[in-house]
Design a protein around this motif. Structure first.
Motif, PDB file in Angstrom:
ATOM      1  N   LEU A   1       0.831  -1.210   0.000  1.00  0.00           N
ATOM      2  CA  LEU A   1       0.000   0.000   0.000  1.00  0.00           C
ATOM      3  C   LEU A   1       0.864   1.259   0.000  1.00  0.00           C
ATOM      4  O   LEU A   1       0.646   2.171  -0.820  1.00  0.00           O
ATOM      5  N   LEU A   2       1.836   1.322   0.893  1.00  0.00           N
ATOM      6  CA  LEU A   2       2.698   2.500   0.966  1.00  0.00           C
ATOM      7  C   LEU A   2       3.500   2.692  -0.318  1.00  0.00           C
ATOM      8  O   LEU A   2       3.661   3.821  -0.801  1.00  0.00           O
ATOM      9  N   MET A   3       4.001   1.608  -0.880  1.00  0.00           N
ATOM     10  CA  MET A   3       4.778   1.692  -2.116  1.00  0.00           C
ATOM     11  C   MET A   3       3.902   2.137  -3.285  1.00  0.00           C
ATOM     12  O   MET A   3       4.326   2.943  -4.117  1.00  0.00           O
ATOM     13  N   ALA A   4       2.672   1.635  -3.347  1.00  0.00           N
ATOM     14  CA  ALA A   4       1.760   2.034  -4.422  1.00  0.00           C
ATOM     15  C   ALA A   4       1.387   3.509  -4.301  1.00  0.00           C
ATOM     16  O   ALA A   4       1.351   4.224  -5.309  1.00  0.00           O
ATOM     17  N   VAL A   5       1.128   3.975  -3.090  1.00  0.00           N
ATOM     18  CA  VAL A   5       0.830   5.401  -2.879  1.00  0.00           C
ATOM     19  C   VAL A   5       2.022   6.241  -3.310  1.00  0.00           C
ATOM     20  O   VAL A   5       1.868   7.256  -3.999  1.00  0.00           O
ATOM     21  N   ALA A   6       3.228   5.821  -2.931  1.00  0.00           N
ATOM     22  CA  ALA A   6       4.443   6.554  -3.312  1.00  0.00           C
ATOM     23  C   ALA A   6       4.582   6.627  -4.828  1.00  0.00           C
ATOM     24  O   ALA A   6       4.867   7.688  -5.389  1.00  0.00           O
ATOM     25  N   GLY A   7       4.366   5.498  -5.503  1.00  0.00           N
ATOM     26  CA  GLY A   7       4.475   5.478  -6.957  1.00  0.00           C
ATOM     27  C   GLY A   7       3.439   6.374  -7.614  1.00  0.00           C
ATOM     28  O   GLY A   7       3.757   7.121  -8.553  1.00  0.00           O
ATOM     29  N   CYS A   8       2.211   6.330  -7.145  1.00  0.00           N
ATOM     30  CA  CYS A   8       1.148   7.174  -7.714  1.00  0.00           C
ATOM     31  C   CYS A   8       1.446   8.656  -7.497  1.00  0.00           C
ATOM     32  O   CYS A   8       1.238   9.475  -8.402  1.00  0.00           O
ATOM     33  N   LEU A   9       1.916   8.998  -6.298  1.00  0.00           N
ATOM     34  CA  LEU A   9       2.256  10.403  -6.033  1.00  0.00           C
ATOM     35  C   LEU A   9       3.395  10.870  -6.934  1.00  0.00           C
ATOM     36  O   LEU A   9       3.357  11.993  -7.457  1.00  0.00           O
ATOM     37  N   GLN A  10       4.400  10.024  -7.108  1.00  0.00           N
ATOM     38  CA  GLN A  10       5.512  10.388  -7.995  1.00  0.00           C
ATOM     39  C   GLN A  10       5.017  10.608  -9.425  1.00  0.00           C
ATOM     40  O   GLN A  10       5.420  11.560 -10.087  1.00  0.00           O
ATOM     41  N   LEU A  11       4.141   9.737  -9.895  1.00  0.00           N
ATOM     42  CA  LEU A  11       3.604   9.884 -11.251  1.00  0.00           C
ATOM     43  C   LEU A  11       2.748  11.132 -11.386  1.00  0.00           C
ATOM     44  O   LEU A  11       2.676  11.728 -12.461  1.00  0.00           O
ATOM     45  N   ALA A  12       2.097  11.536 -10.297  1.00  0.00           N
ATOM     46  CA  ALA A  12       1.246  12.724 -10.314  1.00  0.00           C
ATOM     47  C   ALA A  12       2.052  14.012 -10.163  1.00  0.00           C
ATOM     48  O   ALA A  12       1.484  15.105 -10.194  1.00  0.00           O
ATOM     49  N   GLY A  13       3.349  13.885  -9.976  1.00  0.00           N
ATOM     50  CA  GLY A  13       4.194  15.064  -9.851  1.00  0.00           C
ATOM     51  C   GLY A  13       4.383  15.528  -8.417  1.00  0.00           C
ATOM     52  O   GLY A  13       4.999  16.561  -8.176  1.00  0.00           O
ATOM     53  N   ALA A  14       3.860  14.789  -7.464  1.00  0.00           N
ATOM     54  CA  ALA A  14       4.043  15.126  -6.049  1.00  0.00           C
ATOM     55  C   ALA A  14       5.187  14.292  -5.480  1.00  0.00           C
ATOM     56  O   ALA A  14       5.667  13.359  -6.119  1.00  0.00           O
ATOM     57  N   ASP A  15       5.613  14.640  -4.285  1.00  0.00           N
ATOM     58  CA  ASP A  15       6.711  13.910  -3.651  1.00  0.00           C
ATOM     59  C   ASP A  15       6.157  12.739  -2.856  1.00  0.00           C
ATOM     60  O   ASP A  15       5.540  12.919  -1.809  1.00  0.00           O
ATOM     61  N   GLY A  16       6.377  11.535  -3.347  1.00  0.00           N
ATOM     62  CA  GLY A  16       5.906  10.336  -2.669  1.00  0.00           C
ATOM     63  C   GLY A  16       7.002   9.593  -1.933  1.00  0.00           C
ATOM     64  O   GLY A  16       6.783   8.476  -1.459  1.00  0.00           O
ATOM     65  N   LEU A  17       8.181  10.220  -1.810  1.00  0.00           N
ATOM     66  CA  LEU A  17       9.316   9.489  -1.247  1.00  0.00           C
ATOM     67  C   LEU A  17       9.162   9.169   0.232  1.00  0.00           C
ATOM     68  O   LEU A  17       9.679   8.157   0.700  1.00  0.00           O
ATOM     69  N   TYR A  18       8.438  10.001   0.971  1.00  0.00           N
ATOM     70  CA  TYR A  18       8.233   9.678   2.387  1.00  0.00           C
ATOM     71  C   TYR A  18       7.373   8.427   2.540  1.00  0.00           C
ATOM     72  O   TYR A  18       7.568   7.641   3.456  1.00  0.00           O
ATOM     73  N   TRP A  19       6.434   8.245   1.637  1.00  0.00           N
ATOM     74  CA  TRP A  19       5.619   7.031   1.639  1.00  0.00           C
ATOM     75  C   TRP A  19       6.476   5.815   1.305  1.00  0.00           C
ATOM     76  O   TRP A  19       6.338   4.751   1.908  1.00  0.00           O
ATOM     77  N   ALA A  20       7.381   5.976   0.339  1.00  0.00           N
ATOM     78  CA  ALA A  20       8.291   4.887  -0.019  1.00  0.00           C
ATOM     79  C   ALA A  20       9.223   4.567   1.141  1.00  0.00           C
ATOM     80  O   ALA A  20       9.500   3.396   1.418  1.00  0.00           O
ATOM     81  N   ALA A  21       9.692   5.607   1.827  1.00  0.00           N
ATOM     82  CA  ALA A  21      10.560   5.389   2.981  1.00  0.00           C
ATOM     83  C   ALA A  21       9.822   4.598   4.058  1.00  0.00           C
ATOM     84  O   ALA A  21      10.390   3.683   4.667  1.00  0.00           O
ATOM     85  N   GLY A  22       8.569   4.925   4.262  1.00  0.00           N
ATOM     86  CA  GLY A  22       7.769   4.183   5.238  1.00  0.00           C
ATOM     87  C   GLY A  22       7.637   2.723   4.871  1.00  0.00           C
ATOM     88  O   GLY A  22       7.703   1.836   5.734  1.00  0.00           O
ATOM     89  N   SER A  23       7.455   2.448   3.591  1.00  0.00           N
ATOM     90  CA  SER A  23       7.329   1.047   3.174  1.00  0.00           C
ATOM     91  C   SER A  23       8.623   0.284   3.412  1.00  0.00           C
ATOM     92  O   SER A  23       8.605  -0.881   3.811  1.00  0.00           O
ATOM     93  N   GLY A  24       9.758   0.940   3.210  1.00  0.00           N
ATOM     94  CA  GLY A  24      11.041   0.295   3.474  1.00  0.00           C
ATOM     95  C   GLY A  24      11.232  -0.027   4.944  1.00  0.00           C
ATOM     96  O   GLY A  24      11.707  -1.115   5.303  1.00  0.00           O
ATOM     97  N   VAL A  25      10.840   0.896   5.804  1.00  0.00           N
ATOM     98  CA  VAL A  25      10.963   0.684   7.251  1.00  0.00           C
ATOM     99  C   VAL A  25      10.050  -0.464   7.693  1.00  0.00           C
ATOM    100  O   VAL A  25      10.462  -1.351   8.458  1.00  0.00           O
ATOM    101  N   VAL A  26       8.810  -0.471   7.210  1.00  0.00           N
ATOM    102  CA  VAL A  26       7.872  -1.540   7.571  1.00  0.00           C
ATOM    103  C   VAL A  26       8.411  -2.899   7.103  1.00  0.00           C
ATOM    104  O   VAL A  26       8.333  -3.894   7.824  1.00  0.00           O
ATOM    105  N   ALA A  27       8.979  -2.934   5.898  1.00  0.00           N
ATOM    106  CA  ALA A  27       9.525  -4.190   5.378  1.00  0.00           C
ATOM    107  C   ALA A  27      10.693  -4.682   6.237  1.00  0.00           C
ATOM    108  O   ALA A  27      10.783  -5.872   6.541  1.00  0.00           O
TER     109      ALA A  27
END
Length: 161
Positions: free
Chosen positions: A120-146
């Motif tokens: 979920l966090l990785m998908a949100v990050a990817g969608c935000l990046q594609l939309a031109g927003a910064d989704g890296l904090y969401w991606a960082a969260g997914s890495g920590v959870v993993a």
């Protein structure tokens, strides 16, 4: 890529790589016990996937000249692959069937896998990046959870008698 994320990617990738290597050492030292138990093999595979997610994320973050759009696509692909892994049930099926705290925790992790949150966090990050927003904090969260899920999973299957 923003220079602020280079250090994060190096730390996360280093931690994920070290934990992956330690997992291989631990599995090698317990090879006979793990090889003879299908539940432990599944848990080991599940743990390996949990450690590989932040490693792959870190590799994507440090790719030279990567655009936000390309990073978004890579994040969505990683979320899709992790989701497919979850649906295939490769790591499912807890090896722990007793009534100890560790066994109950392992069964809970089997039912409510941290990978669902990671996807979920990785998908949100990817969608935000594609939309031109910064989704890296969401991606960082997914890495920590993993990583936290992987360490927990490794502890549970390596301490199982």
């Amino acid at each position: 890529m923003a220079p602020d994320w280079d250090n994060y990617a190096l730390i996360m990738g280093g931690a994920a790589g070290a934990l992956t290597g330690l997992l291989f050492v631990a599995v090698s030292l317990n090879r006979d016990r793990i090889a003879g138990h299908s539940g432990l093999r599944r848990m080991a595979a599940h743990t390996l996937v949990q450690f590989m997610i932040p490693l792959l994320l870190s590799m994507a973050l440090v790719l030279p000249g990567i655009s936000a759009t390309t990073l978004g696509v890579l994040l969505l692909i990683l979320a899709l692959l992790t989701g497919a892994y979850m649906l295939a049930g490769v790591g499912r099926g807890s090896a722990l069937t007793g009534d100890t705290l560790e066994d109950r925790l392992a069964r809970l992790l089997d039912r409510v896998s941290p990978n669902a949150l990671v996807v979920l966090l990785m998908a949100v990050a990817g969608c935000l990046q594609l939309a031109g927003a910064d989704g890296l904090y969401w991606a960082a969260g997914s890495g920590v959870v993993a990583l936290v899920g992987g360490v927990t999973s490794a502890w549970l299957f390596l301490t199982h008698s």
